[in-house]
Design an enzyme around this catalytic site. Structure first.
Site, PDB file in Angstrom:
ATOM      1  N   SER A  16       0.834  -1.207   0.000  1.00  0.00           N
ATOM      2  CA  SER A  16       0.000   0.000   0.000  1.00  0.00           C
ATOM      3  C   SER A  16       0.869   1.258   0.000  1.00  0.00           C
ATOM      4  O   SER A  16       2.062   1.197   0.302  1.00  0.00           O
ATOM      5  CB  SER A  16      -0.875  -0.025   1.275  1.00  0.00           C
ATOM      6  OG  SER A  16      -1.596   1.179   1.451  1.00  0.00           O
ATOM      7  N   VAL A  64       6.391  -7.662  10.352  1.00  0.00           N
ATOM      8  CA  VAL A  64       7.730  -7.226  10.794  1.00  0.00           C
ATOM      9  C   VAL A  64       7.897  -7.264  12.313  1.00  0.00           C
ATOM     10  O   VAL A  64       9.019  -7.167  12.810  1.00  0.00           O
ATOM     11  CB  VAL A  64       8.083  -5.806  10.268  1.00  0.00           C
ATOM     12  CG1 VAL A  64       8.084  -5.755   8.749  1.00  0.00           C
ATOM     13  CG2 VAL A  64       7.156  -4.739  10.854  1.00  0.00           C
ATOM     14  N   TYR A 159       3.925   7.394  18.138  1.00  0.00           N
ATOM     15  CA  TYR A 159       4.316   7.580  16.732  1.00  0.00           C
ATOM     16  C   TYR A 159       5.517   8.524  16.657  1.00  0.00           C
ATOM     17  O   TYR A 159       6.504   8.232  15.973  1.00  0.00           O
ATOM     18  CB  TYR A 159       3.139   8.127  15.914  1.00  0.00           C
ATOM     19  CG  TYR A 159       3.441   8.177  14.431  1.00  0.00           C
ATOM     20  CD1 TYR A 159       3.355   7.030  13.648  1.00  0.00           C
ATOM     21  CD2 TYR A 159       3.836   9.357  13.812  1.00  0.00           C
ATOM     22  CE1 TYR A 159       3.650   7.058  12.290  1.00  0.00           C
ATOM     23  CE2 TYR A 159       4.133   9.400  12.457  1.00  0.00           C
ATOM     24  CZ  TYR A 159       4.038   8.240  11.697  1.00  0.00           C
ATOM     25  OH  TYR A 159       4.336   8.269  10.357  1.00  0.00           O
TER      26      TYR A 159
HETATM   27  P1  NAD Z   1      -0.166   2.634   4.393  1.00  0.00           P
HETATM   28  O1  NAD Z   1      -1.091   2.317   5.516  1.00  0.00           O
HETATM   29  O2  NAD Z   1      -0.720   3.026   3.074  1.00  0.00           O
HETATM   30  O3  NAD Z   1       0.811   1.380   4.145  1.00  0.00           O
HETATM   31  C1  NAD Z   1       1.454   0.732   5.208  1.00  0.00           C
HETATM   32  C2  NAD Z   1       1.653  -0.720   4.826  1.00  0.00           C
HETATM   33  O4  NAD Z   1       2.360  -1.347   5.902  1.00  0.00           O
HETATM   34  C3  NAD Z   1       0.349  -1.491   4.632  1.00  0.00           C
HETATM   35  O5  NAD Z   1       0.381  -2.220   3.420  1.00  0.00           O
HETATM   36  C4  NAD Z   1       0.303  -2.424   5.829  1.00  0.00           C
HETATM   37  O6  NAD Z   1      -0.363  -3.660   5.553  1.00  0.00           O
HETATM   38  C5  NAD Z   1       1.772  -2.612   6.127  1.00  0.00           C
HETATM   39  N1  NAD Z   1       2.018  -3.056   7.490  1.00  0.00           N
HETATM   40  C6  NAD Z   1       1.447  -2.574   8.637  1.00  0.00           C
HETATM   41  N2  NAD Z   1       1.888  -3.275   9.687  1.00  0.00           N
HETATM   42  C7  NAD Z   1       2.763  -4.200   9.201  1.00  0.00           C
HETATM   43  C8  NAD Z   1       3.525  -5.220   9.809  1.00  0.00           C
HETATM   44  N3  NAD Z   1       3.461  -5.449  11.136  1.00  0.00           N
HETATM   45  N4  NAD Z   1       4.332  -5.969   9.021  1.00  0.00           N
HETATM   46  C9  NAD Z   1       4.376  -5.778   7.675  1.00  0.00           C
HETATM   47  N5  NAD Z   1       3.639  -4.855   7.041  1.00  0.00           N
HETATM   48  C10 NAD Z   1       2.844  -4.064   7.814  1.00  0.00           C
HETATM   49  O7  NAD Z   1       0.805   3.744   4.978  1.00  0.00           O
HETATM   50  P2  NAD Z   1       1.843   4.749   4.279  1.00  0.00           P
HETATM   51  O8  NAD Z   1       1.302   6.109   4.473  1.00  0.00           O
HETATM   52  O9  NAD Z   1       2.236   4.292   2.957  1.00  0.00           O
HETATM   53  O10 NAD Z   1       3.063   4.613   5.299  1.00  0.00           O
HETATM   54  C11 NAD Z   1       4.292   4.001   4.966  1.00  0.00           C
HETATM   55  C12 NAD Z   1       5.369   4.549   5.889  1.00  0.00           C
HETATM   56  O11 NAD Z   1       5.496   5.951   5.690  1.00  0.00           O
HETATM   57  C13 NAD Z   1       5.082   4.351   7.372  1.00  0.00           C
HETATM   58  O12 NAD Z   1       6.283   4.035   8.041  1.00  0.00           O
HETATM   59  C14 NAD Z   1       4.595   5.721   7.808  1.00  0.00           C
HETATM   60  O13 NAD Z   1       4.808   5.946   9.180  1.00  0.00           O
HETATM   61  C15 NAD Z   1       5.465   6.600   6.942  1.00  0.00           C
HETATM   62  N6  NAD Z   1       4.960   7.966   6.786  1.00  0.00           N
HETATM   63  C16 NAD Z   1       3.761   8.180   6.181  1.00  0.00           C
HETATM   64  C17 NAD Z   1       3.312   9.484   6.049  1.00  0.00           C
HETATM   65  C18 NAD Z   1       2.007   9.800   5.383  1.00  0.00           C
HETATM   66  O14 NAD Z   1       1.573  10.965   5.455  1.00  0.00           O
HETATM   67  N7  NAD Z   1       1.343   8.847   4.729  1.00  0.00           N
HETATM   68  C19 NAD Z   1       4.074  10.549   6.551  1.00  0.00           C
HETATM   69  C20 NAD Z   1       5.285  10.280   7.173  1.00  0.00           C
HETATM   70  C21 NAD Z   1       5.724   8.971   7.283  1.00  0.00           C
END
Ligand code: NAD
Length: 255
Positions: A16, A64, A159
């Protein structure tokens, strides 16, 4: 020549959002990509889409937070695909509950968020260390603007703590692994439109205003906005870069 030709890239949380976009971007640059996620179906669909468009990809299910499973997956990737030379620690979760709120929720959030965002990053990195050392590999950790600051309450302190931890871990590993030829960097996304923050975007205009007031580029990011920095940090373009965090946040911390 594509920037990541002959690389094997492992991306966690690749089913995702940001991780999925990075997997697609790496495949386009010639890497063989392994998509790891708890969401087996979505990860396999993404891998199929990459293969349909001419890239090399496969998916494997991984939580993970489970250290022994991480070790087993690293062995499986080495045996079935080859030695990983790029690792993206992207899997992450967030919840927005105040520390002063319901005690059970506060404890649960702390344990769950730390387990995925920080311990998960440790687990996967430790599991792939042998391959990464053998290939003089590159690690890309996904931090946040919250690797430096807290963005509004109520928001989980876990977080913010986890993303500060990811940056600290990045720096510590960069210092130790540099002599082994392994580079370790992070990316700090701002607000990126993914399922992670879909409900905030739909239901919390006040928080969205805070984000936009702090974003000189005047828009939320898309997962594709993280792909360029992720390719840069995984490729030889960044051969002399380690221990850094590339902010891809629309300028969040400038105002
Ligand atoms: P998202 O929810 O779209 O995707 C996260 C993915 O991680 C999902 O496919 C989920 O199934 C997977 N996941 C969750 N727990 C898991 C586990 N225990 N083991 C394996 N997979 C697992 O989120 P995103 O926005 O794409 O976030 C990705 C990264 O970017 C994260 O680390 C998030 O903290 C970071 N981030 C996101 C944003 C934002 O605004 N979206 C901003 C800063 C940082």
């Amino acid at each position: 020549m594509p920037l990541l030709q002959n690389h094997i890239a492992v991306v966690t949380g690749a089913a995702s959002g940001i991780g999925r976009a990075i997997a697609f971007g790496y495949a386009k640059e010639g890497a063989q990509v392994v998509l790891l996620d708890t969401n087996e179906t979505a990860a396999e669909e993404a891998a199929q889409e990459i293969r349909r468009s001419g890239g090399q990809a496969e998916s494997m299910v991984l939580d993970v937070t489970r250290r022994e499973d991480c070790t087993a997956i690293a062995k499986r990737v080495a045996a079935q695909v080859g030695p990983a030379s790029i690792l993206v620690n992207n899997a992450g979760i967030n919840r927005r509950n105040a520390f002063t709120g319901d005690a059970e929720a506060v404890v649960r959030d702390w344990q769950d968020i730390m387990a995925v965002n920080l311990n998960g990053t440790f687990n996967v990195t430790h599991a792939f260390l042998g391959s990464l050392r053998a290939t003089k590999g590159r690690i890309v950790n996904i931090g946040s603007v919250q690797s430096f600051m807290h963005v509004r309450t109520p928001s989980s302190p876990a977080y913010t703590a986890s993303k500060h931890g990811v940056l600290g871990f990045t720096r510590a590993l960069a210092a130790e692994l540099g002599k082994h030829g392994v580079r370790v960097n992070a990316i700090g996304p701002g607000l990126i439109e993914t399922p992670l923050n879909a409900s905030v975007r739909a239901n919390d205009p006040e928080l969205m205003k805070i984000f936009m007031d702090h974003t000189p580029l005047g828009r939320a990011g898309k997962p594709e906005d993280i792909v360029g920095p992720a390719i840069f940090l995984a490729s030889d373009l960044s051969a002399y870069v380690t221990g850094s965090i590339v902010m891809a946040d629309g300028g969040y911390r400038t105002v």
